[in-house]
Motif scaffolding. Structure first.
Motif, PDB file in Angstrom:
ATOM      1  N   LEU A  81      -2.762   6.442   6.121  1.00 17.44           N
ATOM      2  CA  LEU A  81      -2.441   5.110   6.610  1.00 17.44           C
ATOM      3  C   LEU A  81      -2.014   5.248   8.062  1.00 17.44           C
ATOM      4  O   LEU A  81      -1.117   6.029   8.375  1.00 17.44           O
ATOM      5  CB  LEU A  81      -1.323   4.500   5.761  1.00 17.44           C
ATOM      6  CG  LEU A  81      -1.592   4.492   4.250  1.00 17.44           C
ATOM      7  CD1 LEU A  81      -0.352   4.041   3.487  1.00 17.44           C
ATOM      8  CD2 LEU A  81      -2.795   3.636   3.909  1.00 17.44           C
TER       9      LEU A  81
ATOM     10  N   SER B 212      -9.214  13.114   5.507  1.00 20.11           N
ATOM     11  CA  SER B 212      -9.748  11.870   4.964  1.00 20.11           C
ATOM     12  C   SER B 212     -11.040  12.129   4.192  1.00 20.11           C
ATOM     13  O   SER B 212     -11.246  11.583   3.103  1.00 20.11           O
ATOM     14  CB  SER B 212      -9.996  10.867   6.099  1.00 20.11           C
ATOM     15  OG  SER B 212     -10.546   9.681   5.604  1.00 20.11           O
TER      16      SER B 212
ATOM     17  N   GLY C 211     -10.580  13.190   0.756  1.00 19.61           N
ATOM     18  CA  GLY C 211     -10.060  12.181  -0.154  1.00 19.61           C
ATOM     19  C   GLY C 211      -8.580  11.884  -0.007  1.00 19.61           C
ATOM     20  O   GLY C 211      -8.018  11.118  -0.798  1.00 19.61           O
TER      21      GLY C 211
ATOM     22  N   GLU D 183       2.116   1.957  -3.527  1.00 14.34           N
ATOM     23  CA  GLU D 183       1.130   2.169  -4.593  1.00 14.34           C
ATOM     24  C   GLU D 183       1.178   3.607  -5.090  1.00 14.34           C
ATOM     25  O   GLU D 183       1.541   4.519  -4.344  1.00 14.34           O
ATOM     26  CB  GLU D 183      -0.283   1.870  -4.078  1.00 14.34           C
ATOM     27  CG  GLU D 183      -0.549   0.404  -3.833  1.00 14.34           C
ATOM     28  CD  GLU D 183      -1.907   0.150  -3.196  1.00 14.34           C
ATOM     29  OE1 GLU D 183      -2.634   1.111  -2.856  1.00 14.34           O
ATOM     30  OE2 GLU D 183      -2.236  -1.040  -3.026  1.00 14.34           O
TER      31      GLU D 183
ATOM     32  N   MET E 104       0.831  -1.218   0.000  1.00 10.57           N
ATOM     33  CA  MET E 104       0.000   0.000   0.000  1.00 10.57           C
ATOM     34  C   MET E 104       0.856   1.255   0.000  1.00 10.57           C
ATOM     35  O   MET E 104       0.527   2.235  -0.646  1.00 10.57           O
ATOM     36  CB  MET E 104      -0.917   0.029   1.226  1.00 10.57           C
ATOM     37  CG  MET E 104      -2.038  -0.919   1.200  1.00 10.57           C
ATOM     38  SD  MET E 104      -2.930  -0.782   2.762  1.00 10.57           S
ATOM     39  CE  MET E 104      -4.171  -2.022   2.502  1.00 10.57           C
TER      40      MET E 104
ATOM     41  N   THR F  58      -5.546   9.955   1.312  1.00 11.87           N
ATOM     42  CA  THR F  58      -5.326   8.621   1.859  1.00 11.87           C
ATOM     43  C   THR F  58      -4.424   8.724   3.070  1.00 11.87           C
ATOM     44  O   THR F  58      -3.297   9.217   2.970  1.00 11.87           O
ATOM     45  CB  THR F  58      -4.682   7.695   0.810  1.00 11.87           C
ATOM     46  OG1 THR F  58      -5.554   7.600  -0.315  1.00 11.87           O
ATOM     47  CG2 THR F  58      -4.423   6.312   1.377  1.00 11.87           C
TER      48      THR F  58
ATOM     49  N   LYS G 192      -0.007   9.872  -0.151  1.00 10.95           N
ATOM     50  CA  LYS G 192      -0.593   9.344   1.076  1.00 10.95           C
ATOM     51  C   LYS G 192       0.124   9.914   2.292  1.00 10.95           C
ATOM     52  O   LYS G 192       1.253  10.380   2.186  1.00 10.95           O
ATOM     53  CB  LYS G 192      -0.568   7.815   1.087  1.00 10.95           C
ATOM     54  CG  LYS G 192       0.819   7.237   0.932  1.00 10.95           C
ATOM     55  CD  LYS G 192       0.863   5.857   0.314  1.00 10.95           C
ATOM     56  CE  LYS G 192       0.580   5.735  -1.102  1.00 10.95           C
ATOM     57  NZ  LYS G 192       1.573   6.094  -2.082  1.00 10.95           N
TER      58      LYS G 192
ATOM     59  N   TYR H 293      -8.523   6.430   8.828  1.00  9.01           N
ATOM     60  CA  TYR H 293      -7.486   5.660   8.159  1.00  9.01           C
ATOM     61  C   TYR H 293      -8.038   4.740   7.077  1.00  9.01           C
ATOM     62  O   TYR H 293      -8.979   3.988   7.304  1.00  9.01           O
ATOM     63  CB  TYR H 293      -6.687   4.843   9.182  1.00  9.01           C
ATOM     64  CG  TYR H 293      -6.089   5.709  10.263  1.00  9.01           C
ATOM     65  CD1 TYR H 293      -5.081   6.616   9.959  1.00  9.01           C
ATOM     66  CD2 TYR H 293      -6.543   5.641  11.570  1.00  9.01           C
ATOM     67  CE1 TYR H 293      -4.533   7.436  10.942  1.00  9.01           C
ATOM     68  CE2 TYR H 293      -5.998   6.452  12.561  1.00  9.01           C
ATOM     69  CZ  TYR H 293      -4.994   7.342  12.239  1.00  9.01           C
ATOM     70  OH  TYR H 293      -4.469   8.144  13.208  1.00  9.01           O
ATOM     71  N   ALA H 294      -7.401   4.774   5.909  1.00  3.99           N
ATOM     72  CA  ALA H 294      -7.758   3.871   4.813  1.00  3.99           C
ATOM     73  C   ALA H 294      -7.308   2.452   5.143  1.00  3.99           C
ATOM     74  O   ALA H 294      -7.917   1.483   4.710  1.00  3.99           O
ATOM     75  CB  ALA H 294      -7.118   4.345   3.512  1.00  3.99           C
TER      76      ALA H 294
END
Length: 177
Positions: free
Chosen positions: A96, A89, A92, A62, A59, A94, A66, A118-119
């Motif tokens: 973690l 959040s 939009g 990616e 993740m 991201t 983030k 948290y995503a």
């Protein structure tokens, strides 16, 4: 006649005074230096926390910008910054989450009470990941670009002014703008 050894103490003192003065001239004395900025983020090493998506190293690598946020339920500044994280959040961004040296039940209660921004999330029970990331304490937040590179490390809670002055500009840089 002056002996060379007699000049040594005043010269050493003057040299140390100059070094001290230069060291105090950082632009923002509240910001701790980070060796992580500009480097690939270290590996994610966390245990599962709760039933939501578990944070993985993949993740982190990616595409897309983030934030990696280290936090704990016992941390009062983490509680203070939480509304800012929820707002990011909702926009939009991201985020973690890495729960740092916390009891899983306390961490899950914290998220149930305040909401989960948290995503994906994981628990750094023994602090190994925090050590690898150069963590000074919690909260700490890292802005990561789409290649997994650390653009910014912010130690301390994200306030409205920190969000505007440091985090948002770093998000723009991380997005390639």
């Amino acid at each position: 006649m002056v002996k060379p050894l007699m000049l040594a103490p005043p010269l050493i003192f003057a040299g140390l005074a100059v070094l001290f003065f230069v060291g105090m001239q950082r632009s923002d004395p509240d910001q701790l230096p980070s060796a992580m900025e500009g480097r690939k983020a270290p590996a994610v090493q966390v245990a599962a926390l709760g039933t939501g998506p578990e944070l993985t190293d993949a993740m982190l690598r990616e595409p897309g910008v983030k934030l990696v946020n280290f936090w704990a339920s016992w941390c009062a500044p983490c509680r203070a910054e939480h509304p800012v994280l929820k707002a990011l959040s909702a926009e939009g961004v991201t985020i973690l989450g890495v729960n740092y040296k916390d009891k899983p039940e306390a961490a899950l209660q914290f998220l149930e009470e305040l909401g989960n921004p948290y995503a994906a999330i994981g628990a750094d029970d023994n602090g190994r990941m925090g050590l690898d990331w150069g963590l000074y304490g919690v909260p700490e937040t890292f802005v990561i670009d789409g290649d997994g590179k650390v653009i910014l490390r912010h130690a301390g809670p994200i306030t409205a002014s920190i969000l505007q002055e440091r985090i948002r500009p770093a998000l723009v840089v991380a997005a390639g703008g």
